[in-house]
Enzyme design. Structure first.
Site, short mmCIF file in Angstrom:
data_model
loop_
_atom_site.label_atom_id
_atom_site.label_comp_id
_atom_site.label_asym_id
_atom_site.label_seq_id
_atom_site.Cartn_x
_atom_site.Cartn_y
_atom_site.Cartn_z
N THR A 1 0.83 -1.21 0.00
CA THR A 1 0.00 0.00 0.00
C THR A 1 0.86 1.25 0.00
OG1 THR A 1 -1.75 -1.19 1.15
CG2 THR A 1 -1.86 1.21 1.22
N CYS A 2 1.94 1.23 0.74
CA CYS A 2 2.83 2.38 0.83
C CYS A 2 3.48 2.69 -0.52
CB CYS A 2 3.92 2.13 1.87
SG CYS A 2 3.28 1.69 3.50
#
Length: 177
Positions: free
Chosen positions: A54-55
């Site tokens: 996600t990052c």
């Protein structure tokens, strides 16, 4: 968190210095947060880890993509803080092709701990990491605060992303004070 000053913390960064020569021309440099942010309006967002899905696929690229919009609302710089060391953060930035978002390594988790956002992800082999949060800081004082729900939940691992998306921050910055 609103109207609180940021913690007085110094992060250990690596800065390119061609005068050193060789294949790794970087030197250590202390990054004193309060000195760097004094008199400026900055956005700081934090995430669990460099190179994580996600990052890497959403949060950091979205802040990079919307960087110029933040500038239109008087933001001087956009920073990403993660509980990773300077070497990892440098390689992650290169991998993502970042040009605008500045990556800050909180290798010891000191800033994150003092923000109350240090969490234990040992069950995943990550150790201590940051919860996902974002803020606007004006002259070292937090003026806007966002964090993902569930920091105090127990049980199944969670990694929500939505409340700290750059679009949320921009939406609030667009509204007249």
């Amino acid at each position: 968190m609103i109207q609180r000053p940021i913690p007085d913390v110094t992060l250990k960064t690596r800065v390119r210095d061609e005068s050193l020569g060789g294949p790794n021309p970087f030197r250590w440099e202390d990054f004193r947060l309060r000195d760097a942010f004094a008199g400026k309006k900055v956005v700081v967002f934090s995430l669990p880890g460099a190179f994580t899905p996600t990052c890497s696929n959403e949060q950091c690229p979205n802040y990079e993509r919307l960087y110029e919009e933040f500038k239109q609302f008087g933001v001087d710089e956009v920073y990403c803080v993660s509980v990773n060391d300077a070497f990892v953060m440098y390689q992650w930035g290169k991998n993502l092709g970042l040009k605008n978002v500045k990556l800050l390594p909180d290798g010891n988790g000191e800033f994150t701990r003092r923000m109350g956002m240090l969490i234990d992800k040992s069950h995943l082999g990550f150790g201590l990491r940051s919860w996902r949060y974002a803020m606007v800081i004006d002259d070292n004082v937090i003026t806007h605060w966002y964090e993902e729900p569930g920091i105090n939940d127990t049980g199944e691992d969670q990694d929500p992303y939505g409340e700290t998306a750059p679009e949320k921050l921009l939406e609030e910055l667009r509204e007249p004070a």
